[in-house]
Design an enzyme around this catalytic site. Structure first.
Site, PDB file in Angstrom:
ATOM      1  CG  ASP A  44      -1.885   1.046   1.298  1.00  0.00           C
ATOM      2  OD1 ASP A  44      -2.556   1.227   0.281  1.00  0.00           O
ATOM      3  OD2 ASP A  44      -2.024   1.704   2.332  1.00  0.00           O
ATOM      4  CG  ASP A  74      -1.567   2.645   6.535  1.00  0.00           C
ATOM      5  OD1 ASP A  74      -2.436   2.045   5.869  1.00  0.00           O
ATOM      6  OD2 ASP A  74      -1.417   3.870   6.496  1.00  0.00           O
ATOM      7  CG  ASP A  97      -4.342  -1.076   3.921  1.00  0.00           C
ATOM      8  OD1 ASP A  97      -4.560  -1.255   5.117  1.00  0.00           O
ATOM      9  OD2 ASP A  97      -3.337  -0.483   3.495  1.00  0.00           O
TER      10      ASP A  97
HETATM   11  P1  ADP Z   1      -3.580   4.698   0.163  1.00  0.00           P
HETATM   12  O1  ADP Z   1      -4.138   3.585  -0.638  1.00  0.00           O
HETATM   13  O2  ADP Z   1      -2.445   5.373  -0.564  1.00  0.00           O
HETATM   14  O3  ADP Z   1      -3.178   4.291   1.536  1.00  0.00           O
HETATM   15  P2  ADP Z   1      -6.176   5.681   0.982  1.00  0.00           P
HETATM   16  O4  ADP Z   1      -6.966   4.587   0.353  1.00  0.00           O
HETATM   17  O5  ADP Z   1      -6.031   5.670   2.447  1.00  0.00           O
HETATM   18  O6  ADP Z   1      -4.736   5.825   0.282  1.00  0.00           O
HETATM   19  O7  ADP Z   1      -6.826   7.071   0.548  1.00  0.00           O
HETATM   20  C1  ADP Z   1      -7.051   7.337  -0.814  1.00  0.00           C
HETATM   21  C2  ADP Z   1      -7.363   8.779  -1.063  1.00  0.00           C
HETATM   22  O8  ADP Z   1      -8.625   9.109  -0.497  1.00  0.00           O
HETATM   23  C3  ADP Z   1      -6.388   9.735  -0.445  1.00  0.00           C
HETATM   24  O9  ADP Z   1      -5.296  10.005  -1.297  1.00  0.00           O
HETATM   25  C4  ADP Z   1      -7.251  10.998  -0.234  1.00  0.00           C
HETATM   26  O10 ADP Z   1      -7.318  11.740  -1.422  1.00  0.00           O
HETATM   27  C5  ADP Z   1      -8.619  10.429   0.042  1.00  0.00           C
HETATM   28  N1  ADP Z   1      -8.892  10.337   1.486  1.00  0.00           N
HETATM   29  C6  ADP Z   1      -9.027   9.219   2.226  1.00  0.00           C
HETATM   30  N2  ADP Z   1      -9.310   9.504   3.519  1.00  0.00           N
HETATM   31  C7  ADP Z   1      -9.328  10.854   3.602  1.00  0.00           C
HETATM   32  C8  ADP Z   1      -9.553  11.793   4.661  1.00  0.00           C
HETATM   33  N3  ADP Z   1      -9.790  11.409   5.918  1.00  0.00           N
HETATM   34  N4  ADP Z   1      -9.480  13.105   4.366  1.00  0.00           N
HETATM   35  C9  ADP Z   1      -9.235  13.528   3.119  1.00  0.00           C
HETATM   36  N5  ADP Z   1      -9.029  12.704   2.085  1.00  0.00           N
HETATM   37  C10 ADP Z   1      -9.064  11.394   2.294  1.00  0.00           C
HETATM   38 MG    MG Z   2      -3.666   3.438   3.309  1.00  0.00          MG
END
Ligand code: ADP
Ligand code: MG
Length: 644
Positions: A327, A532, A536
Site C-alpha cells: 500500500d 497500514d 486496507d
Molecule cells: P492509500 O491507498 O495510498 O493508503 P487511501 O486509500 O487511504 O490511500 O486514501 C485514498 C485517497 O482518499 C487519499 O489520497 C485521499 O485523497 C482520500 N482520502 C481518504 N481519507 C481521507 C480523509 N480522511 N481526508 C481527506 N481525504 C481522504
Molecule cells: Mg492506506
C-alpha cells in the site's frame, strides 16, 4: 501458564526419581512394574489423554498419537519380556523435556518484548479539575482524561499532547533507539518512555485499547495459536503415523503368514516382538522437538527486530512469498503529510461557514474541523495545519468514506473533504491543479470551495527494501494506492516499482490482490500484502501473508495481519522474509537428517539388530544436533549493507 510450567517440572522430577529408585532398589518384579507404570502415567497422562481425544474425535493423527502408540508399544514389549520398562518411560520423559525446552525458548523470546512494555503495577497521574494530580491504575482511567507524564516515566495510555513537550524513547514498540520529540497536538503511544520534559496528555483510548495492551495481547495470542493451529509437524505426523503403524502391522503379520504357508510354522513371537520394537524406535522425537523449535527460533529472532510473527505457520508462508504488494500511504511513504499550498476558490463558495481570517485560513479551518473525526494520516496533517480545537464552532455528523474522504456538518453547513471522486459524490465539480502532491478537495453545501495540496515523503528505507526483496527472490513487486495516478507514479518511480495501480477503493484493492494471488502457483508460492490498515484491512486479511505496518497503525490492521512490523520500516519485511527462508532451510536440513538416521535405525530394528536402548540413544543424539542447528537462526544477519 506458570502453574502448568511448575507442574511439569515436578512431574519430570518425580518420574526421574521413580525410574532411578525402581532401577537401584531390590524390588520384586510386580512392585517395580507398578513403580514404572506410575512414572509413566505421571509424565505422560496429558499426552495420552490428548491422543485419546484425537482418535475419538477422528481428528487425524498428530504427534501425541505417535508418542502414545510408540510408548504403549514399548509397554507391550516390556510386559512381555518383563524388562525394558525404563525405555518405555524414558521415551515419554524425553518428549516432555524437549517440549519444555521448546516452550522455554518461546517464552524467552516473548518475554524480551513483553518486559519492555508491560506496565504491571505502574500508576498514571490523572489531573483533577483543580489542577492537582491523583495516582490511579491505568485500567481505571477512561479515554478523554488528562494525564501528566513526567521525565523518566512510561506512557501507559495512548493519547494526544495537550501541552508541554517531551522526548520519547519508543524502543520497546519499534526497536528504534533514537528519541522522538513530541509537542502539542501530536499523538503519543503507550509503551513509550518520556525521557525529558513534562507532558500533559489527553488520553484517546482506554487501557484495553491502548497500543501497549494491544501488543501484549497479540503476543499472548501468538503463543496460544501455537497449540491450536495446524502445525507443520502435525501435518507430518498425519502421514508418518499411519505409515509406521501400518508397516509395524505388516511386519507382525506378513512374515509369520509367509512362514505358515511355506514351512507350516508361524514364529509369531519373533515378528510381533520385532514389530513392537519397530514401532517404538519409529518415534521421531528429534523431529517432533526440533521442527517446532526451529519455527520458534525464527519467530524469536524476528521478534528481536521488532517483527511480530503471529504464529509459526506464517514463517513457512513468508518463506514462500514471491509477490509483494505494498500500500502506498503510510507504508512506502511516511504518511506524514505537510501542507504545501492552499488554493481557495473564492469567498462565495466558502460562505459564512466559518468567519474570520483570510480565505486560505478559512479553508484550512473548515477542513481541520471535518478531519477531527478521522484517524487517516491525511486528517492528522490537516488538523495540525490548523489547530482549531475549542474555537466554538459546532461540528457534527462526521462520516468517513473509505478511500475517498470525510464529511461533516460545520456550523450548519455540509462540508466534504477528500479526493476528486468524492467531490463528484458530493455534487461538486473539482478544479484540478497541476501541482505536485496529493490534492485534497473541499466542498461546502455541494459547492466547490477549493483544494489543499499536501505532500508526503517516501520512507528512508523504502528503496533499499524494494531492492533487498528482489535479492531475496521476490519476483513481483506491486504498489496499490487510493491516491491519484500522478503521485502514485512519482513514488513508484523513485522506488523502482514498475507495477502500480492507483485511485483504488478498498474493494478494488482486494480484487487486485486476488488477481495477483491467482497468478501464483499455490501453495508453494505466496503473496504478501503490506499496509497500514487505513482503508486496507480487508486486503491484509485476504492476503496469504498480511503484514501490518506498525502496531502503531490502526487496530484493525494489527488484528487482521499475520505479521506486524512494529516500527513501520518496510526494510523489516525483507528481514522477515530472510529469517523465514533461513528457517525453512534449517527445517529441511533437520528433517532430512532426522529421517535419514531414523530410517537407518528402523532398518536395523526390522532386521533384529537394534535394541531399544540404542534406538532411544540415537534419537536423543539426533535431537541435540537438530536443536543446535535450529539455534543457528538466532545469529542470522538480517540487514543489507546499504542500511547499516
Ligand atoms: P492509500 O491507498 O495510498 O493508503 P487511501 O486509500 O487511504 O490511500 O486514501 C485514498 C485517497 O482518499 C487519499 O489520497 C485521499 O485523497 C482520500 N482520502 C481518504 N481519507 C481521507 C480523509 N480522511 N481526508 C481527506 N481525504 C481522504
Ligand atoms: Mg492506506
Amino acid at each position: 501458564m506458570m502453574k502448568g510450567q511448575k507442574g511439569i517440572f515436578l512431574r519430570i522430577g518425580i518420574t526421574v526419581f521413580l525410574i532411578f529408585f525402581a532401577g537401584v532398589a531390590d524390588l520384586n518384579p510386580l512392585t517395580s512394574m507398578i513403580l514404572y507404570a506410575a512414572a509413566y502415567f505421571i509424565i505422560g497422562h496429558d499426552i495420552l489423554r490428548e491422543a485419546a481425544e484425537r482418535i475419538k474425535d477422528g481428528d487425524g493423527l498428530d504427534e501425541c498419537v505417535l508418542m502414545a502408540v510408540a510408548t504403549l508399544g514399548a509397554w507391550g514389549l516390556a510386559l512381555y519380556e518383563n524388562d525394558g520398562y525404563t525405555e518405555a518411560v524414558a521415551v515419554m520423559l524425553f518428549y516432555q523435556i524437549g517440549e519444555r525446552f521448546q516452550s522455554y525458548a518461546v517464552d524467552r523470546s516473548r518475554r524480551n518484548v513483553t518486559a519492555l512494555i508491560d506496565s504491571h503495577g505502574e500508576y498514571v497521574h490523572v489531573e483533577k479539575e483543580d489542577g492537582s494530580w491523583d495516582d490511579a491504575l491505568p485500567e481505571t482511567v477512561p479515554a478523554g482524561s488528562v494525564i501528566v507524564v513526567k521525565a523518566g516515566e512510561k506512557i501507559l495510555l495512548d493519547g494526544r499532547v495537550l501541552s508541554g513537550s517531551g522526548s520519547l524513547n519508543m524502543a520497546a514498540l519499534t526497536g528504534e533507539s533514537l528519541p522522538l520529540d513530541v509537542k502539542r497536538g501530536q499523538a503519543v503511544l503507550s509503551g513509550s518512555v518520556n525521557l525529558q520534559g513534562v507532558l500533559r496528555v489527553e488520553t484517546t483510548k482506554g487501557y484495553n485499547e491502548s497500543t501497549a495492551t494491544k501488543i501484549l495481547r497479540l503476543i499472548e495470542e501468538a503463543g496460544a495459536r501455537k497449540s491450536r493451529a495446524e502445525q507443520f509437524i502435525t501435518r507430518f505426523a498425519r502421514v508418518y503415523t499411519p505409515a509406521v503403524v501400518g508397516s509395524a502391522a505388516l511386519l507382525a503379520l506378513l512374515p509369520p503368514l509367509y512362514g505358515l504357508i511355506v514351512n507350516g510354522t508361524a514364529q509369531w513371537y519373533v515378528w510381533v516382538y520385532r514389530a513392537l520394537i519397530f514401532l517404538v524406535i519409529s518415534c521421531p522425537c528429534a523431529l517432533v522437538i526440533s521442527v517446532p523449535l526451529t519455527f520458534f527460533a525464527a519467530v524469536g529472532r524476528a521478534g528481536k527486530e521488532g517483527i511480530l510473527i503471529k504464529g509459526s505457520q506464517y514463517v513457512e508462508r513468508l518463506a514462500h512469498v514471491k509477490t509483494v504488494v505494498f500500500d502506498k500511504t503510510g507504508t512506502l511513504t511516511k504518511g506524514k503529510f505537510d501542507v504545501v499550498a492552499v488554493h481557495p476558490s473564492g469567498l462565495a463558495a466558502l460562505g459564512d461557514a466559518v468567519s474570520g481570517g483570510t480565505e486560505e485560513e478559512r479553508l484550512l479551518h473548515l477542513t481541520a474541523h471535518v478531519e477531527s473525526f478521522s484517524a487517516h494520516p491525511i486528517a492528522e496533517a490537516l488538523r495540525i495545519a490548523y489547530a482549531a480545537a475549542g474555537d466554538g464552532c459546532a461540528v457534527a455528523g462526521g462520516e468517513e468514506v473509505a478511500g475517498k474522504g470525510m464529511r461533516a456538518v460545520v456550523n450548519g453547513h455540509a462540508v466534504c473533504v477528500g479526493n476528486g471522486a468524492f467531490m463528484e459524490d458530493c455534487g461538486a465539480a473539482p478544479v484540478h491543479c497541476g501541482c505536485e502532491g496529493t490534492i485534497i478537495h473541499v466542498a461546502v453545501d455541494g459547492k466547490y470551495a477549493g483544494h489543499i495540496v499536501i505532500s508526503d515523503v517516501v520512507k528512508p528505507h523504502a528503496a533499499v527494501a524494494v531492492k533487498a526483496l528482489k535479492e531475496k527472490g521476490i519476483r513481483r513487486l506491486v504498489m496499490l494506492t487510493g491516491d491519484g495516478s500522478k503521485t502514485a507514479a512519482a513514488v513508484a518511480d523513485e522506488l523502482g516499482i514498475t507495477e502500480v495501480y492507483s485511485e483504488l477503493l478498498p474493494a478494488d484493492k482486494v480484487r487486485i490482490v486476488e488477481g495477483l494471488t491467482a497468478d501464483l502457483r499455490q501453495p508453494v508460492e505466496a503473496l504478501a500484502f503490506t499496509g497500514d490498515g487505513l482503508n486496507d484491512a480487508p486486503v491484509l486479511a485476504r492476503a496469504d501473508v498480511g503484514v501490518a505496518m506498525g502496531a502503531l497503525g490502526s487496530d484493525a490492521a494489527v488484528e487482521a495481519a499475520d505479521v506486524v512490523l512494529m516500527d513501520d520500516d518496510p526494510l523489516k519485511l525483507a528481514a522477515a522474509v530472510k529469517i523465514a527462508q533461513k528457517g525453512m532451510v534449517v527445517v529441511k536440513e533437520n528433517i532430512v537428517f532426522a529421517i535419514g538416521i531414523k530410517i537407518f535405525v528402523l532398518l536395523l530394528g526390522a532386521a533384529g539388530t537394534a535394541t531399544m536402548g540404542f534406538a532411544v540413544f540415537a534419537d536423543v543424539g539426533v535431537m541435540v544436533l537438530a536443536v543446535l542447528n535450529a539455534l543457528r537462526l538466532l545469529f542470522v544477519n538480517t540487514l543489507p549493507q546499504e542500511s547499516r
